[in-house]
Design a protein around this motif. Structure first.
Motif, short mmCIF file in Angstrom:
data_model
loop_
_atom_site.label_atom_id
_atom_site.label_comp_id
_atom_site.label_asym_id
_atom_site.label_seq_id
_atom_site.Cartn_x
_atom_site.Cartn_y
_atom_site.Cartn_z
N PHE A 32 -35.20 -90.23 34.52
CA PHE A 32 -35.93 -91.41 34.99
C PHE A 32 -36.26 -91.27 36.48
N ASP A 33 -37.44 -91.75 36.82
CA ASP A 33 -37.90 -91.67 38.21
C ASP A 33 -37.57 -92.93 38.99
N ALA A 34 -37.33 -94.02 38.29
CA ALA A 34 -37.01 -95.29 38.95
C ALA A 34 -36.21 -96.15 38.00
N ALA A 46 -27.99 -99.20 40.28
CA ALA A 46 -27.69 -98.72 41.63
C ALA A 46 -26.65 -97.60 41.60
N ILE A 47 -25.58 -97.79 40.83
CA ILE A 47 -24.54 -96.76 40.75
C ILE A 47 -25.08 -95.50 40.09
N LEU A 48 -25.89 -95.66 39.05
CA LEU A 48 -26.49 -94.51 38.38
C LEU A 48 -27.36 -93.71 39.35
N ALA A 49 -28.16 -94.40 40.14
CA ALA A 49 -29.08 -93.73 41.06
C ALA A 49 -28.35 -93.04 42.20
N GLN A 50 -27.31 -93.68 42.73
CA GLN A 50 -26.65 -93.10 43.91
C GLN A 50 -25.60 -92.06 43.56
N LEU A 122 -28.39 -95.09 48.38
CA LEU A 122 -29.41 -95.80 47.61
C LEU A 122 -30.80 -95.55 48.19
N LYS A 123 -30.88 -95.53 49.51
CA LYS A 123 -32.18 -95.32 50.17
C LYS A 123 -32.68 -93.90 49.96
N ASN A 124 -31.77 -92.95 49.87
CA ASN A 124 -32.17 -91.53 49.75
C ASN A 124 -32.09 -91.00 48.33
N ALA A 125 -31.78 -91.84 47.37
CA ALA A 125 -31.63 -91.39 45.98
C ALA A 125 -32.94 -90.85 45.42
N ASP A 126 -32.82 -89.87 44.54
CA ASP A 126 -34.02 -89.32 43.88
C ASP A 126 -34.69 -90.36 43.01
#
Length: 384
Positions: A32-34, A46-50, A122-126
């Protein structure tokens, strides 16, 4: 490759279901991209992304009722041992000073979430991350991606998104906020606002979404629990584990296009399935006022299928399969396995009894007599 957005619905402890679905999707190559979410969906996203899925699974292994409510382990144990449906009422009965209770629990929930979120990550997450909350001060929703949030308040938006009424209002930057679920509990619109057309939304309930989708030309796929997940505050490990398992197999159903409503059956040809019922004794069935023709259009079968959660546009083979699944549940055949059609039918044959008295005992929880008779004939005469 076209980008895919992930949407995670709110639902308190029911967010554990999403962890199971995500595991199935990621194991099978989905990326996923977002991600956007509301309340627990926002925290999961949030936890998944970071930190990734492993850390998200750790989060759900660690959480317990005393992590998010200011109750003793003794009370928490009592709640887990049989009164979980009345958790909020039970807790409130232990509290003499309601305002103090709300303040203390709000602070505990804020601390618990902020310890697990990292604004820099979070800010730098892919994966881009967004959430929904509701500003009570201005009486309007706040729907933002991290890239659009004030840097010093990034984690505050996620706390605000998960501020359930029992915690009172969450205050930051001079404003008061509330759980985003009161505005949009399944934020497809927020995802679409960034131009994402292909979206997978993992829900926590089968109830209709209350917020209309505002964008055209979207390809939204919903993954919905195949059974009710219960209370929003069942933060007990045995229930969390059950929801994760259900989510995993529901996710596999989506990925592998498995058949069934309650069970997980490998794809099969309709013609192969229907020929298995050519030996049904229609004359005898008609004499007993069972369905003269096996199909969804006769003698009130539609209402039965509605009760089983089978949609109106379902084909006859899937309607019949769902009825056999109901019998499999009565026979206590393990749901959580992937079966071929032959394997599923053989399990039913092995455990079924066609002695009328024993059959009635097996199906004692089914109150519709016509449905019981239909199950009897389908199970007895199906070819394996």
């Amino acid at each position: 490759m076209e980008k895919i957005g992930l949407v995670l619905e709110g639902g308190g402890s029911k967010g554990a279901y999403q962890v199971g679905v995500l595991k199935a999707l990621l194991e099978n190559g989905y990326r996923f991209d977002a991600v956007t979410g509301t309340s627990i969906g926002a925290l999961n996203g949030a936890i998944l992304a970071q930190d990734g899925l492993d850390r998200l699974e750790d989060f759900w292994r660690e959480v317990k009722i005393s992590s998010i409510f200011d109750v003793s382990e003794e009370i928490a144990e009592k709640l887990e041992n049989g009164v979980s449906r009345n958790v909020m009422v039970y807790i409130l009965l232990q509290v003499r000073n309601l305002k103090k209770f709300i303040d203390v629990n709000g602070e505990k929930m804020e601390s618990y979430i902020k310890k697990r979120l990292d604004p820099v990550k979070l800010k730098n997450a892919d994966m881009k991350v967004g959430c929904v909350t509701f500003c009570v001060s201005k009486m309007q929703p706040v729907e933002k991606f991290v890239e659009d949030m004030e840097e010093e308040y990034i984690t505050d938006y996620f706390v605000a998104s998960a501020t359930y009424p029992l915690y009172g209002f969450y205050k930051f930057n001079g404003e008061r906020y509330f759980d985003g679920g009161i505005w949009d509990n399944c934020p497809v619109n927020l995802m679409a606002s960034k131009g994402y057309k292909n979206i997978i939304a993992i829900r926590t309930t089968d109830k209709p979404r209350k917020r209309k989708i505002l964008y055209d030309d979207l390809n939204v796929t919903y993954i919905t629990p195949s059974e009710d997940l219960g209370s929003m505050i069942d933060f007990f490990q045995h229930k969390i584990e059950k929801m994760k398992i259900l989510g995993y197999y529901d996710g596999l159903r989506f990925v592998k296009k498995l058949q069934g409503v309650k069970y997980y059956i490998e794809p099969f040809e309709k013609s192969d399935f229907m020929t298995r019922f050519y030996d049904l004794p229609f004359v005898e069935m008609a004499r007993e006022k069972v369905f003269a023709v096996v199909g969804k259009k006769y003698m009130g079968l539609r209402s039965i299928l509605d009760d089983l959660g089978v949609g109106e546009d379902v084909s006859d083979d899937k309607a019949i399969l769902s009825i056999l699944e109901l019998y499999a549940m009565c026979l206590k055949i393990d749901r959580f396995q992937i079966l071929s059609l032959d394997e599923f039918l053989k399990l039913i044959k092995e455990k079924a009894s066609f002695d009328r008295k024993e059959f009635n005992r097996q199906t004692k929880d089914i109150k519709n007599s016509k449905l019981k008779k239909l199950i009897y004939y389908l199970a007895k005469y199906v070819k394996v």
